[in-house]
Design a protein around this motif. Structure first.
Motif, PDB file in Angstrom:
ATOM      1  N   ASN A 107      -3.564   0.850  -1.776  1.00 56.22           N
ATOM      2  CA  ASN A 107      -2.978   1.237  -3.065  1.00 56.22           C
ATOM      3  C   ASN A 107      -3.875   1.337  -4.101  1.00 56.22           C
ATOM      4  OD1 ASN A 107       0.438   0.886  -3.124  1.00 56.22           O
ATOM      5  ND2 ASN A 107      -0.196  -0.383  -1.677  1.00 56.22           N
ATOM      6  N   ARG A 108      -4.755   0.375  -4.149  1.00 57.64           N
ATOM      7  CA  ARG A 108      -5.861   0.806  -5.341  1.00 57.64           C
ATOM      8  C   ARG A 108      -6.632   1.864  -5.112  1.00 57.64           C
ATOM      9  NH1 ARG A 108      -7.595  -3.461  -8.693  1.00 57.64           N
ATOM     10  NH2 ARG A 108      -7.813  -2.507 -10.722  1.00 57.64           N
ATOM     11  N   LEU A 109      -7.099   2.046  -3.666  1.00 61.96           N
ATOM     12  CA  LEU A 109      -7.973   3.322  -3.502  1.00 61.96           C
ATOM     13  C   LEU A 109      -7.311   4.643  -4.058  1.00 61.96           C
ATOM     14  CD1 LEU A 109      -9.640   2.430  -0.210  1.00 61.96           C
ATOM     15  CD2 LEU A 109     -10.652   2.440  -2.492  1.00 61.96           C
ATOM     16  N   ILE A 110      -5.656   4.619  -3.400  1.00 58.37           N
ATOM     17  CA  ILE A 110      -5.079   5.994  -3.675  1.00 58.37           C
ATOM     18  C   ILE A 110      -4.512   6.093  -4.894  1.00 58.37           C
ATOM     19  CG2 ILE A 110      -3.759   7.705  -2.642  1.00 58.37           C
ATOM     20  CD1 ILE A 110      -4.291   6.285  -0.202  1.00 58.37           C
ATOM     21  N   SER A 111      -5.229   6.003  -6.113  1.00 59.22           N
ATOM     22  CA  SER A 111      -4.518   5.678  -7.614  1.00 59.22           C
ATOM     23  C   SER A 111      -5.730   6.394  -8.429  1.00 59.22           C
ATOM     24  CB  SER A 111      -4.562   4.288  -7.773  1.00 59.22           C
ATOM     25  OG  SER A 111      -5.341   3.605  -8.132  1.00 59.22           O
ATOM     26  N   SER A 112      -5.305   6.537  -9.615  1.00 64.00           N
ATOM     27  CA  SER A 112      -6.481   6.907 -10.577  1.00 64.00           C
ATOM     28  C   SER A 112      -7.334   6.202 -10.942  1.00 64.00           C
ATOM     29  CB  SER A 112      -5.518   7.373 -12.066  1.00 64.00           C
ATOM     30  OG  SER A 112      -4.820   6.267 -12.499  1.00 64.00           O
ATOM     31  N   LYS A 113      -7.196   4.814 -10.378  1.00 65.84           N
ATOM     32  CA  LYS A 113      -8.476   3.778 -10.803  1.00 65.84           C
ATOM     33  C   LYS A 113      -9.609   4.336 -10.095  1.00 65.84           C
ATOM     34  CE  LYS A 113      -9.812  -0.262 -11.761  1.00 65.84           C
ATOM     35  NZ  LYS A 113     -10.129  -0.698 -13.207  1.00 65.84           N
ATOM     36  N   MET A 114      -9.653   5.008  -9.071  1.00 67.41           N
ATOM     37  CA  MET A 114     -10.737   5.681  -8.346  1.00 67.41           C
ATOM     38  C   MET A 114     -11.021   6.994  -9.119  1.00 67.41           C
ATOM     39  SD  MET A 114     -11.440   3.465  -6.194  1.00 67.41           S
ATOM     40  CE  MET A 114     -12.948   4.166  -5.218  1.00 67.41           C
ATOM     41  N   LYS A 115     -11.665   6.977 -10.026  1.00 68.63           N
ATOM     42  CA  LYS A 115     -11.817   8.076 -11.211  1.00 68.63           C
ATOM     43  C   LYS A 115     -12.766   9.329 -10.407  1.00 68.63           C
ATOM     44  CE  LYS A 115     -11.464   5.315 -15.168  1.00 68.63           C
ATOM     45  NZ  LYS A 115     -12.210   5.051 -16.346  1.00 68.63           N
TER      46      LYS A 115
END
Length: 324
Positions: free
Chosen positions: A167-175
């Motif tokens: 969930n964190r990898l596939i989000s805008s967190k990974m710029k």
């Protein structure tokens, strides 16, 4: 044999390369690619300027199988090497969880991986990967462009680290992340014979509300190996794809339709109103018992894509030409 022919053979034989340093740079680099960084550094670094330059230009640092008795010394060598390297596309590969964590969390390397663009990890627990990528000192989530995760698993039998990581990898967190290839294995206990506990597959779950990812390529599962990672049709269409509006290439080794209660055709039309995707290539594997739903998947992707040249391939069961 005439003297002329014999002389020609002798001349040709004399040109055969007999020493490693006489090989062209391309062949030397190819040979070096089969060695771990520990083997390269111990065997070749410092021998001459040419080999030093070739090693310093290597885009991938492969840290694995470092003897425990030499680990501390090698960490200093690695730090020194990284300080000299001018490579702007640094890549790191590791198959050893303990050594990976020790190196990535050591203050000696805190500023050494500021150029890290690619990371390849195998057989490392999801919690460890999460802690490294989202460490606030290193901030790899800001700079990573390519991420390869293979045989990732939970550290505890009923853990949720895999889904938290996904969930964190596939989000805008990974710029900066534009390429993600990930596969998972079910939890296995540490008892004798490595007896597997629980289910024989990993079911991926995603939160419905999430920020949009920058990914352009997403590969889920061991495409040419054992199919242990799966995602449900509903999770794929309702929760995952809505956050992947920039995606161009999608490959998934197992989409299943078990326990789905809604009408698939209605689901396709429902998602059509919220999805406008830029997909160019879609390759999905489904179970043979789900073959009757093959057209549903095809219809969904065709109606959801804004591309006129979209290529969709849905494979069932043991189709031979899977993802070649």
């Amino acid at each position: 044999m005439s003297r002329t022919k014999r002389q020609k053979i002798d001349d040709d034989t004399s040109t055969v390369t007999t020493k490693f340093e006489h090989l062209p740079n391309e062949l030397i680099v190819l040979c070096l690619s089969y060695l771990t960084f520990f083997e390269l550094y111990e065997s070749f670094f410092g021998l001459n300027q040419r080999l030093n330059q070739l090693l310093l230009s290597k885009p991938t640092i492969y840290i694995d199988s470092i003897p425990e008795t030499q680990f501390l010394t090698h960490c200093f060598n690695l730090s020194h090497f990284l300080s000299q390297s001018q490579n702007g596309l640094l890549a790191l590969r590791s198959y050893d969880e303990n050594q990976f964590k020790l190196i990535m969390k050591d203050h000696l390397f805190k500023d050494k991986f500021s150029r890290l663009k690619s990371l390849t990890l195998n057989s490392i627990h999801a919690d460890s990967i999460y802690d490294v990528i989202f460490n606030e000192e290193m901030k790899l989530y800001d700079i990573l462009e390519r991420l390869f995760l293979s045989e990732v698993s939970e550290e505890e039998e009923h853990g949720s680290a895999v889904n938290r990581l996904c969930n964190r990898l596939i989000s805008s967190k990974m710029k900066s992340l534009n390429y993600l290839n990930m596969s998972f294995t079910p939890y296995r206990c540490g008892c004798e014979n490595n007896i597997q506990s629980g289910r024989d597959k990993v079911d991926l779950e995603f939160k419905r509300k999430a920020s949009t990812s920058h990914l352009e390529t997403l590969i889920i599962g061991e495409i040419d190996g054992e199919k242990q990672t799966q995602i449900s049709f509903r999770t794929l269409t309702d929760k995952l794809l809505p956050r992947l509006l920039k995606l161009k290439t999608l490959m998934i080794d197992s989409v299943h339709f078990e326990h789905e209660k809604h009408s698939y055709s209605q689901g396709v039309m429902k998602n059509k109103s919220v999805l406008t995707m830029n997909l160019k290539t879609v390759k999905v594997w489904i179970k043979r018992q789900d073959q009757r739903h093959k057209s549903v998947l095809e219809d969904f992707f065709i109606k959801s894509s804004s591309s006129d040249d979209l290529a969709v391939e849905i494979f069932c069961g043991d189709d031979e030409n899977s993802f070649e």
